[in-house]
Scaffold this active site. Sequence first.
Site, PDB file in Angstrom:
ATOM      1  N   ASP A  57     -14.273 -15.529  26.021  1.00 20.43           N
ATOM      2  CA  ASP A  57     -15.489 -15.953  25.324  1.00 20.43           C
ATOM      3  C   ASP A  57     -15.757 -15.135  24.064  1.00 20.43           C
ATOM      4  O   ASP A  57     -16.844 -15.216  23.480  1.00 20.43           O
ATOM      5  CB  ASP A  57     -16.704 -15.811  26.259  1.00 20.43           C
ATOM      6  CG  ASP A  57     -16.546 -16.678  27.483  1.00 20.43           C
ATOM      7  OD1 ASP A  57     -15.957 -17.777  27.341  1.00 20.43           O
ATOM      8  OD2 ASP A  57     -16.974 -16.273  28.573  1.00 20.43           O
ATOM      9  N   HIS A 261       0.312  -0.228   2.655  1.00 21.55           N
ATOM     10  CA  HIS A 261      -0.711  -0.880   3.489  1.00 21.55           C
ATOM     11  C   HIS A 261      -0.870  -0.154   4.825  1.00 21.55           C
ATOM     12  O   HIS A 261      -0.968  -0.792   5.879  1.00 21.55           O
ATOM     13  CB  HIS A 261      -0.390  -2.361   3.682  1.00 21.55           C
ATOM     14  CG  HIS A 261      -0.598  -3.151   2.420  1.00 21.55           C
ATOM     15  ND1 HIS A 261       0.014  -4.345   2.164  1.00 21.55           N
ATOM     16  CD2 HIS A 261      -1.358  -2.892   1.319  1.00 21.55           C
ATOM     17  CE1 HIS A 261      -0.342  -4.793   0.961  1.00 21.55           C
ATOM     18  NE2 HIS A 261      -1.178  -3.925   0.437  1.00 21.55           N
ATOM     19  N   ASP A 278      -8.487   3.700   0.490  1.00 23.01           N
ATOM     20  CA  ASP A 278      -8.639   2.419  -0.209  1.00 23.01           C
ATOM     21  C   ASP A 278      -9.577   1.586   0.657  1.00 23.01           C
ATOM     22  O   ASP A 278      -9.194   1.137   1.741  1.00 23.01           O
ATOM     23  CB  ASP A 278      -7.254   1.762  -0.349  1.00 23.01           C
ATOM     24  CG  ASP A 278      -7.299   0.467  -1.155  1.00 23.01           C
ATOM     25  OD1 ASP A 278      -8.399  -0.094  -1.355  1.00 23.01           O
ATOM     26  OD2 ASP A 278      -6.214   0.009  -1.572  1.00 23.01           O
ATOM     27  N   ASP A 289     -13.284  -3.150  -4.129  1.00 26.17           N
ATOM     28  CA  ASP A 289     -11.929  -2.681  -3.805  1.00 26.17           C
ATOM     29  C   ASP A 289     -11.705  -1.383  -4.584  1.00 26.17           C
ATOM     30  O   ASP A 289     -11.368  -1.417  -5.762  1.00 26.17           O
ATOM     31  CB  ASP A 289     -10.920  -3.770  -4.206  1.00 26.17           C
ATOM     32  CG  ASP A 289      -9.492  -3.420  -3.815  1.00 26.17           C
ATOM     33  OD1 ASP A 289      -9.300  -2.392  -3.132  1.00 26.17           O
ATOM     34  OD2 ASP A 289      -8.579  -4.176  -4.193  1.00 26.17           O
ATOM     35  N   HIS A 368       4.066  -1.376  -7.403  1.00 25.23           N
ATOM     36  CA  HIS A 368       3.166  -2.545  -7.350  1.00 25.23           C
ATOM     37  C   HIS A 368       2.572  -2.811  -8.727  1.00 25.23           C
ATOM     38  O   HIS A 368       2.736  -2.016  -9.642  1.00 25.23           O
ATOM     39  CB  HIS A 368       2.078  -2.345  -6.291  1.00 25.23           C
ATOM     40  CG  HIS A 368       1.220  -1.120  -6.482  1.00 25.23           C
ATOM     41  ND1 HIS A 368       0.231  -1.044  -7.443  1.00 25.23           N
ATOM     42  CD2 HIS A 368       1.196   0.079  -5.839  1.00 25.23           C
ATOM     43  CE1 HIS A 368      -0.362   0.137  -7.371  1.00 25.23           C
ATOM     44  NE2 HIS A 368       0.210   0.856  -6.404  1.00 25.23           N
ATOM     45  N   HIS A 372      -5.391  -7.049  -9.626  1.00 25.98           N
ATOM     46  CA  HIS A 372      -5.523  -8.452  -9.183  1.00 25.98           C
ATOM     47  C   HIS A 372      -6.947  -8.892  -9.458  1.00 25.98           C
ATOM     48  O   HIS A 372      -7.840  -8.054  -9.663  1.00 25.98           O
ATOM     49  CB  HIS A 372      -5.196  -8.568  -7.683  1.00 25.98           C
ATOM     50  CG  HIS A 372      -5.912  -7.540  -6.834  1.00 25.98           C
ATOM     51  ND1 HIS A 372      -7.219  -7.678  -6.435  1.00 25.98           N
ATOM     52  CD2 HIS A 372      -5.514  -6.332  -6.353  1.00 25.98           C
ATOM     53  CE1 HIS A 372      -7.575  -6.612  -5.729  1.00 25.98           C
ATOM     54  NE2 HIS A 372      -6.568  -5.767  -5.679  1.00 25.98           N
ATOM     55  N   HIS A 379      -8.304 -10.194  -2.926  1.00 25.07           N
ATOM     56  CA  HIS A 379      -7.301 -10.704  -3.871  1.00 25.07           C
ATOM     57  C   HIS A 379      -7.804 -12.090  -4.228  1.00 25.07           C
ATOM     58  O   HIS A 379      -7.492 -13.065  -3.563  1.00 25.07           O
ATOM     59  CB  HIS A 379      -5.910 -10.744  -3.240  1.00 25.07           C
ATOM     60  CG  HIS A 379      -5.336  -9.365  -3.044  1.00 25.07           C
ATOM     61  ND1 HIS A 379      -4.083  -9.119  -2.578  1.00 25.07           N
ATOM     62  CD2 HIS A 379      -5.865  -8.137  -3.283  1.00 25.07           C
ATOM     63  CE1 HIS A 379      -3.855  -7.817  -2.521  1.00 25.07           C
ATOM     64  NE2 HIS A 379      -4.938  -7.205  -2.936  1.00 25.07           N
ATOM     65  N   GLU A 402      -5.473  -0.388 -10.772  1.00 25.31           N
ATOM     66  CA  GLU A 402      -5.129   0.505  -9.660  1.00 25.31           C
ATOM     67  C   GLU A 402      -3.702   1.022  -9.691  1.00 25.31           C
ATOM     68  O   GLU A 402      -2.919   0.758  -8.783  1.00 25.31           O
ATOM     69  CB  GLU A 402      -5.378  -0.217  -8.331  1.00 25.31           C
ATOM     70  CG  GLU A 402      -4.747  -1.611  -8.226  1.00 25.31           C
ATOM     71  CD  GLU A 402      -4.938  -2.221  -6.840  1.00 25.31           C
ATOM     72  OE1 GLU A 402      -4.600  -1.541  -5.862  1.00 25.31           O
ATOM     73  OE2 GLU A 402      -5.422  -3.355  -6.747  1.00 25.31           O
ATOM     74  N   TYR A 406       3.849   7.236  -5.882  1.00 28.18           N
ATOM     75  CA  TYR A 406       4.155   7.521  -4.481  1.00 28.18           C
ATOM     76  C   TYR A 406       5.561   8.114  -4.420  1.00 28.18           C
ATOM     77  O   TYR A 406       6.529   7.431  -4.750  1.00 28.18           O
ATOM     78  CB  TYR A 406       4.088   6.226  -3.650  1.00 28.18           C
ATOM     79  CG  TYR A 406       2.870   5.373  -3.994  1.00 28.18           C
ATOM     80  CD1 TYR A 406       1.653   5.545  -3.330  1.00 28.18           C
ATOM     81  CD2 TYR A 406       2.941   4.418  -5.013  1.00 28.18           C
ATOM     82  CE1 TYR A 406       0.540   4.780  -3.674  1.00 28.18           C
ATOM     83  CE2 TYR A 406       1.836   3.658  -5.360  1.00 28.18           C
ATOM     84  CZ  TYR A 406       0.639   3.834  -4.692  1.00 28.18           C
ATOM     85  OH  TYR A 406      -0.446   3.077  -5.039  1.00 28.18           O
ATOM     86  N   ARG A 424      -3.257   6.943  -5.551  1.00 27.40           N
ATOM     87  CA  ARG A 424      -3.684   5.713  -6.238  1.00 27.40           C
ATOM     88  C   ARG A 424      -5.139   5.912  -6.634  1.00 27.40           C
ATOM     89  O   ARG A 424      -5.904   6.559  -5.913  1.00 27.40           O
ATOM     90  CB  ARG A 424      -3.520   4.489  -5.333  1.00 27.40           C
ATOM     91  CG  ARG A 424      -4.002   3.185  -6.001  1.00 27.40           C
ATOM     92  CD  ARG A 424      -3.516   1.917  -5.281  1.00 27.40           C
ATOM     93  NE  ARG A 424      -4.018   1.756  -3.939  1.00 27.40           N
ATOM     94  CZ  ARG A 424      -3.313   1.938  -2.832  1.00 27.40           C
ATOM     95  NH1 ARG A 424      -2.045   2.311  -2.916  1.00 27.40           N
ATOM     96  NH2 ARG A 424      -3.854   1.767  -1.646  1.00 27.40           N
ATOM     97  N   GLU A 426      -8.239   3.402  -8.011  1.00 27.69           N
ATOM     98  CA  GLU A 426      -8.538   1.976  -8.199  1.00 27.69           C
ATOM     99  C   GLU A 426     -10.012   1.766  -8.508  1.00 27.69           C
ATOM    100  O   GLU A 426     -10.888   2.257  -7.789  1.00 27.69           O
ATOM    101  CB  GLU A 426      -8.168   1.208  -6.924  1.00 27.69           C
ATOM    102  CG  GLU A 426      -8.562  -0.264  -6.949  1.00 27.69           C
ATOM    103  CD  GLU A 426      -8.029  -1.057  -5.766  1.00 27.69           C
ATOM    104  OE1 GLU A 426      -7.892  -0.459  -4.659  1.00 27.69           O
ATOM    105  OE2 GLU A 426      -7.761  -2.243  -5.937  1.00 27.69           O
TER     106      GLU A 426
HETATM  107  N1  GLY Z   1      -6.960  -3.036  -0.974  1.00 25.13           N
HETATM  108  C1  GLY Z   1      -5.975  -3.945  -1.371  1.00 25.13           C
HETATM  109  C2  GLY Z   1      -5.596  -3.732  -2.763  1.00 25.13           C
HETATM  110  O1  GLY Z   1      -5.885  -2.707  -3.324  1.00 25.13           O
HETATM  111  O2  GLY Z   1      -5.062  -4.603  -3.387  1.00 25.13           O
HETATM  112 MN    MN Z   2      -7.528  -1.480  -2.851  1.00 27.72          MN
HETATM  113 MN    MN Z   3      -6.764  -3.768  -5.048  1.00 23.39          MN
END
Ligand code: GLY
Ligand code: MN
Ligand code: MN
Length: 456
Positions: A57, A261, A278, A289, A368, A372, A379, A402, A406, A424, A426
């Site tokens: 439930d 992640h 993050d 974010d 990366h 975004h 995102h 961001e 690393y 990082r 951001e």
């Molecule tokens: N927290 C996900 C990113 O930074 O894209």
């Molecule tokens: Mn982030």
């Molecule tokens: Mn982000």
Amino acid sequence: MNSKSQKSQKSQKSQKSQKSTHNHEEYAQRRAHLMRDMQANSIAIIPSANEIIRNNDVHYPFRQDSDFHYLSGFDEPESVVVLIPGREHGEFVMFCRERDASRELWDGYRAGPEGACANFGADDAFPIADIDDILPGLIEGKDRVYYSLGRHTEFDVQVMNWINTIRAGVRTGSHPPEEFVDLNHLLHDLRLYKTKDEIKNLKTSADISARAHTRAMKSCKPGIMEYQLEAEIMHEFGMAGARQAAYSSIVGGGANACVLHYVENRDALKDGDLVLIDAGSDYNYYAADITRTFPVNGKFSAEQAALYQLVLDAQKAAIAVTQPGNHWNQPHDATVQVITEGLIKLGLLDGDCDELIKNAAYKAFYMHKAGHWLGMDVHDVGDYKVNDEWRVLEAGMVLTVEPGIYVAVDNQDVDKKWRGIGIRIEDDILVTKNGNTVLSDGVVKEIADIEALMAS
Ligand code: GLY
Ligand code: MN
Ligand code: MN
């Protein structure tokens, strides 16, 4: 005035004030805008999110689908918004659950079709249980159906069944639609340009999240667990009315910061390590974010400070070119330039800067993109390219910047002293008419400011 009518006036008023956060005009304008962009003689169908069972439930926390909320402000599952530009009996039709005293006693309040009209501006509303009988009749005679195929698998089948119902009647003169058009294209372009109301929500979400990061910095000390810093973050979110995070918070100490992640958040934080957080709130349907990286013991080592300053310089260079008229990838290009040059100077890369950029050598440390879109979803929706060219930034767009560095623990190509450092930084940036505004400026990021805050 007799007491009875006084009482009913009062209860009407209290019901009204309960709904006061619902900005009718804003949602009506969004629907009007979308309908203006739709072609003549068409219909748009937008289903709500569904409740997902965790076990027996127990459900996962329900969050309305962002497209659905964007157009309706209606937060119940098992609902469908239908927009029919030019329909004589009203353009905004809603299907939702009927009121049901016993279900409401167990599961919470429902607006019912009456409430959908009275409180959410629907012109016409019907019980969701009747949708198979009513919706084919609304689709019949339209040339085009705007619908996001492939996102709601079960609902896709239902839509096809309605179309087949209409097709079955062609010999008796029914007119099935000739075209299916992807609704994402129109709707997500609309969502890319944030309204004043949306910017206010994004700013509040960024402020809450900045306070949360500040709280985590102040609470940090060697020996504390990663999940305890996550708890400090969630406390600040919850106290501000943001009961959910916009995504799983990342709290990674030492080399855990190099796992992009990392969400296990289960290790103890060590003296001498950095910790990367993050985390962003989902406030009133708007995401923040933010990432900050800081020393567990409050003081950067020489190597940590060198790499941190490099990431910060790269981020500032990217924010400087986050301007209307520049294209989407310019901030990313700026980070690549600064980071590659810096890594050469520090001795982590060796060679000619242009060559190293051309060969993407920086990707061993910075793998990366610089950001975004940000909005109702972390995102967020919106195309990054138009006609295969990077999109030009315009006022009202919101994005993250961001960059990170690393250094893998097993990177044998660099001096030992750099290994296992992950950083990082951001922030959330609103593009404005004359430049930009950093929405997430409520939490410090200069080395001296972080050290001062943590020492206080
Ligand atoms: N927290 C996900 C990113 O930074 O894209
Ligand atoms: Mn982030
Ligand atoms: Mn982000």
